[in-house]
Write a protein that holds these residues in place. Structure first.
Motif, PDB file in Angstrom:
ATOM      1  N   LEU A  52      16.484  46.681   3.378  1.00 24.90           N
ATOM      2  CA  LEU A  52      16.624  47.157   4.522  1.00 24.90           C
ATOM      3  C   LEU A  52      17.201  48.532   4.818  1.00 24.90           C
ATOM      4  O   LEU A  52      17.016  49.260   5.497  1.00 24.90           O
ATOM      5  CB  LEU A  52      17.657  46.150   5.365  1.00 24.90           C
ATOM      6  CG  LEU A  52      16.756  44.914   5.888  1.00 24.90           C
ATOM      7  CD1 LEU A  52      18.031  43.947   6.424  1.00 24.90           C
ATOM      8  CD2 LEU A  52      15.530  45.179   6.906  1.00 24.90           C
ATOM      9  N   VAL A  53      18.053  48.904   3.477  1.00 22.70           N
ATOM     10  CA  VAL A  53      18.916  50.010   3.523  1.00 22.70           C
ATOM     11  C   VAL A  53      18.227  51.299   3.049  1.00 22.70           C
ATOM     12  O   VAL A  53      18.113  52.322   2.998  1.00 22.70           O
ATOM     13  CB  VAL A  53      20.329  49.768   2.950  1.00 22.70           C
ATOM     14  CG1 VAL A  53      21.237  51.164   3.044  1.00 22.70           C
ATOM     15  CG2 VAL A  53      21.088  48.944   4.252  1.00 22.70           C
ATOM     16  N   PHE A  86       8.243  50.545   7.351  1.00 19.36           N
ATOM     17  CA  PHE A  86       8.131  50.313   8.764  1.00 19.36           C
ATOM     18  C   PHE A  86       6.865  49.133   9.010  1.00 19.36           C
ATOM     19  O   PHE A  86       7.192  48.173   9.505  1.00 19.36           O
ATOM     20  CB  PHE A  86       8.069  51.341   9.827  1.00 19.36           C
ATOM     21  CG  PHE A  86       8.368  50.919  11.267  1.00 19.36           C
ATOM     22  CD1 PHE A  86       9.522  50.468  11.623  1.00 19.36           C
ATOM     23  CD2 PHE A  86       7.102  50.831  11.982  1.00 19.36           C
ATOM     24  CE1 PHE A  86       9.857  50.171  12.970  1.00 19.36           C
ATOM     25  CE2 PHE A  86       7.415  50.503  13.376  1.00 19.36           C
ATOM     26  CZ  PHE A  86       8.569  50.101  13.843  1.00 19.36           C
ATOM     27  N   VAL A  87       5.997  49.607   8.288  1.00 17.17           N
ATOM     28  CA  VAL A  87       4.912  48.502   8.339  1.00 17.17           C
ATOM     29  C   VAL A  87       5.324  47.356   7.833  1.00 17.17           C
ATOM     30  O   VAL A  87       4.877  46.200   8.556  1.00 17.17           O
ATOM     31  CB  VAL A  87       3.515  49.160   8.016  1.00 17.17           C
ATOM     32  CG1 VAL A  87       2.519  48.133   7.856  1.00 17.17           C
ATOM     33  CG2 VAL A  87       3.218  50.207   8.633  1.00 17.17           C
ATOM     34  N   LEU A  88       5.706  47.344   6.426  1.00 12.37           N
ATOM     35  CA  LEU A  88       6.238  46.068   5.802  1.00 12.37           C
ATOM     36  C   LEU A  88       7.279  45.356   6.823  1.00 12.37           C
ATOM     37  O   LEU A  88       7.278  44.300   6.889  1.00 12.37           O
ATOM     38  CB  LEU A  88       6.779  46.309   4.275  1.00 12.37           C
ATOM     39  CG  LEU A  88       5.778  46.947   3.471  1.00 12.37           C
ATOM     40  CD1 LEU A  88       6.516  47.170   2.123  1.00 12.37           C
ATOM     41  CD2 LEU A  88       4.971  45.631   3.322  1.00 12.37           C
ATOM     42  N   LEU A  89       8.192  46.085   7.400  1.00  9.94           N
ATOM     43  CA  LEU A  89       9.411  45.337   8.080  1.00  9.94           C
ATOM     44  C   LEU A  89       8.510  44.563   9.569  1.00  9.94           C
ATOM     45  O   LEU A  89       8.941  43.573   9.695  1.00  9.94           O
ATOM     46  CB  LEU A  89      10.293  46.324   8.358  1.00  9.94           C
ATOM     47  CG  LEU A  89      11.503  45.817   9.310  1.00  9.94           C
ATOM     48  CD1 LEU A  89      12.056  45.014   8.305  1.00  9.94           C
ATOM     49  CD2 LEU A  89      12.244  46.932   9.874  1.00  9.94           C
ATOM     50  N   LEU A  90       7.428  45.106  10.047  1.00  4.93           N
ATOM     51  CA  LEU A  90       7.070  44.663  11.122  1.00  4.93           C
ATOM     52  C   LEU A  90       6.101  43.460  10.543  1.00  4.93           C
ATOM     53  O   LEU A  90       6.173  42.227  11.230  1.00  4.93           O
ATOM     54  CB  LEU A  90       5.968  45.569  11.798  1.00  4.93           C
ATOM     55  CG  LEU A  90       6.525  46.607  12.741  1.00  4.93           C
ATOM     56  CD1 LEU A  90       5.488  47.467  13.159  1.00  4.93           C
ATOM     57  CD2 LEU A  90       7.143  45.863  13.816  1.00  4.93           C
ATOM     58  N   LEU A  91       5.487  43.307   9.524  1.00  4.50           N
ATOM     59  CA  LEU A  91       4.687  42.370   9.055  1.00  4.50           C
ATOM     60  C   LEU A  91       5.313  41.404   8.606  1.00  4.50           C
ATOM     61  O   LEU A  91       5.334  40.205   8.950  1.00  4.50           O
ATOM     62  CB  LEU A  91       3.728  42.811   7.892  1.00  4.50           C
ATOM     63  CG  LEU A  91       2.755  43.747   8.122  1.00  4.50           C
ATOM     64  CD1 LEU A  91       1.906  44.201   6.873  1.00  4.50           C
ATOM     65  CD2 LEU A  91       1.609  43.023   9.080  1.00  4.50           C
ATOM     66  N   ILE A  92       6.484  41.544   7.919  1.00  5.95           N
ATOM     67  CA  ILE A  92       7.405  40.414   7.543  1.00  5.95           C
ATOM     68  C   ILE A  92       8.125  39.709   8.513  1.00  5.95           C
ATOM     69  O   ILE A  92       8.213  38.596   8.880  1.00  5.95           O
ATOM     70  CB  ILE A  92       8.702  40.842   6.588  1.00  5.95           C
ATOM     71  CG1 ILE A  92       7.761  41.234   5.034  1.00  5.95           C
ATOM     72  CG2 ILE A  92       9.549  40.087   6.202  1.00  5.95           C
ATOM     73  CD1 ILE A  92       8.852  42.039   4.196  1.00  5.95           C
ATOM     74  N   MET A  97       9.196  35.522  12.264  1.00  3.19           N
ATOM     75  CA  MET A  97       9.723  35.129  13.456  1.00  3.19           C
ATOM     76  C   MET A  97       8.413  34.854  14.560  1.00  3.19           C
ATOM     77  O   MET A  97       8.750  34.708  15.632  1.00  3.19           O
ATOM     78  CB  MET A  97      10.264  36.394  14.201  1.00  3.19           C
ATOM     79  CG  MET A  97      11.647  36.834  13.598  1.00  3.19           C
ATOM     80  SD  MET A  97      12.793  35.526  13.422  1.00  3.19           S
ATOM     81  CE  MET A  97      13.529  35.859  15.040  1.00  3.19           C
ATOM     82  N   GLY A  98       7.314  34.633  14.007  1.00  2.00           N
ATOM     83  CA  GLY A  98       6.126  34.333  14.777  1.00  2.00           C
ATOM     84  C   GLY A  98       6.221  32.859  15.256  1.00  2.00           C
ATOM     85  O   GLY A  98       6.959  32.194  14.945  1.00  2.00           O
ATOM     86  N   ARG A  99       5.174  32.749  16.017  1.00  2.00           N
ATOM     87  CA  ARG A  99       5.150  31.172  16.531  1.00  2.00           C
ATOM     88  C   ARG A  99       4.729  30.410  15.252  1.00  2.00           C
ATOM     89  O   ARG A  99       3.889  30.620  14.719  1.00  2.00           O
ATOM     90  CB  ARG A  99       3.907  31.193  17.725  1.00  2.00           C
ATOM     91  CG  ARG A  99       4.511  32.021  18.918  1.00  2.00           C
ATOM     92  CD  ARG A  99       3.702  31.772  20.085  1.00  2.00           C
ATOM     93  NE  ARG A  99       4.016  32.716  21.217  1.00  2.00           N
ATOM     94  CZ  ARG A  99       3.115  33.205  22.011  1.00  2.00           C
ATOM     95  NH1 ARG A  99       2.053  32.929  21.768  1.00  2.00           N
ATOM     96  NH2 ARG A  99       3.605  33.900  23.036  1.00  2.00           N
ATOM     97  N   PRO A 100       5.187  29.057  15.415  1.00  2.00           N
ATOM     98  CA  PRO A 100       4.691  28.124  14.545  1.00  2.00           C
ATOM     99  C   PRO A 100       3.153  27.870  14.681  1.00  2.00           C
ATOM    100  O   PRO A 100       2.826  27.570  15.849  1.00  2.00           O
ATOM    101  CB  PRO A 100       5.688  26.879  14.724  1.00  2.00           C
ATOM    102  CG  PRO A 100       6.127  27.024  15.897  1.00  2.00           C
ATOM    103  CD  PRO A 100       6.209  28.355  16.411  1.00  2.00           C
TER     104      PRO A 100
END
Length: 104
Positions: A52-53, A86-92, A97-100
């Protein structure tokens, strides 16, 4: 101290009447395994914080260095690094955090 003695005798009688605790998992008998799992979890937390940093800090360093008179490709390298991060952060984040998924 007869009161204390009687209370202690009652506690000892209760403990003696209880059956011994038997573990249902043989792995729980090893305290070393708990230490290894704890150390591994600390390493994973450090790795996550590093992810993250470090990339944004490195990208900022590259862009600032390019603006202070460094080679111009450093600016594009910083922008590319930040974009990939940023793209990796969004994908992860979407994955975590996505719906099950419903099983029907």
């Amino acid at each position: 101290m007869p009161v204390v003695d009687t209370v202690l005798e009652r506690l000892r009688a209760r403990r003696a009447a209880r059956p011994p605790v038997v573990s249902d998992d043989e792995r729980s008998e090893s305290p070393g395994l708990y230490i290894l799992v704890g150390l591994a979890s600390l390493a994973l937390v450090a790795l996550a914080l590093t992810f993250l940093v470090v990339p944004p800090a490195l990208a900022a360093h590259l862009v600032i260095r390019a603006q202070r008179g460094g080679p111009s490709f450093l600016r594009w390298a910083g922008i590319a690094l930040m974009s990939v991060w940023f793209v990796l952060l969004l994908l992860i984040g979407r994955r975590v955090m996505g719906r099950p998924v419903r099983e029907e």
